[in-house]
Scaffold this motif. Structure first.
Motif: not given
Length: 216
Positions: A149-177
């Motif tokens: 899982f490439a998590s992206g970033s919660i605080a990255a800058t818009t270097e190279k115009g990346l934020f035309t393709n994504t946003r700052n993100l955070f995630h919560i992962v629920d695991l199930d056995d």
């Protein structure tokens, strides 16, 4: 802060007394061996330092897990019973991530060996950052492949115009056995994206390059 030092980790060690983990014994293991293993049953978390080769700027940029790290990690995992859930955290990507013109010259050295080791010892998920573009994919290996899982970033800058393709993100992962259709432990990933003046909202795949709910 100093821009350079013979011992770059001295700066990191002064960031916070609980960085990168809270217990002194785990901190000592992390700084001395380049990783630590945290057990909070039923969860096991491997925290890996992928920039131990800091004396070489090129190697530091691409990330590296050394042969010595791999050997020590194998010994450590062999001494432990497998946990119900096993997750590995690292900065650099252990498998290639070069879409959107992000390049291919910073793939973690020995990443393939690391993935093989994690798979051998039954890890279920590897999470990394470095390139602030989110994506979940699987390593080679068929039914035994590892979710990466490439998590992206919660605080990255818009270097190279990346934020035309994504946003700052955070995630919560629920695991199930629960063993669904023989797939063993699995997980659901809930993702939120940040909008200026609006705050955090469930991720929209068209904007954040990842849906609000996905999994492995």
């Amino acid at each position: 802060l100093q821009k350079s030092t013979p011992h770059p980790f001295d700066i990191a060690k002064r960031l916070h007394r609980a960085f990168p983990v809270s217990m002194p014994a785990d901190q000592n293991e992390y700084w001395s061996q380049g990783f630590c293993v945290l057990d909070v049953p039923p969860l096991r978390v491997l925290v890996l330092n992928s920039v131990t080769q800091y004396s070489d700027p090129k190697e530091a940029k691409r990330g590296c897990v050394t042969d010595e790290q791999l050997e020590a990690l194998r010994d450590r995992l062999q001494s432990l019973e497998r946990a119900t859930f096993q997750v590995a955290l690292m900065h650099h990507h252990p498998i290639q991530h070069e879409i959107l013109g992000l390049g291919s010259d910073d793939l973690m050295k020995n990443g393939e060996h690391l993935i093989s080791l994690l798979t051998e010892f039954g890890f279920h998920l590897a999470v990394h950052g470095h390139k602030p573009h989110p994506r979940i994919q699987y390593s080679a290996g068929g039914m035994n492949s590892l979710a990466v899982f490439a998590s992206g970033s919660i605080a990255a800058t818009t270097e190279k115009g990346l934020f035309t393709n994504t946003r700052n993100l955070f995630h919560i992962v629920d695991l199930d056995d629960q063993d669904l259709m023989g797939c063993g432990p699995h997980g659901v990933i809930h993702s939120w994206e940040f909008h200026l003046y609006k705050g955090w909202e469930p991720a929209i795949e068209k904007a954040a390059a990842i849906p609000a709910v996905t999994g492995f």
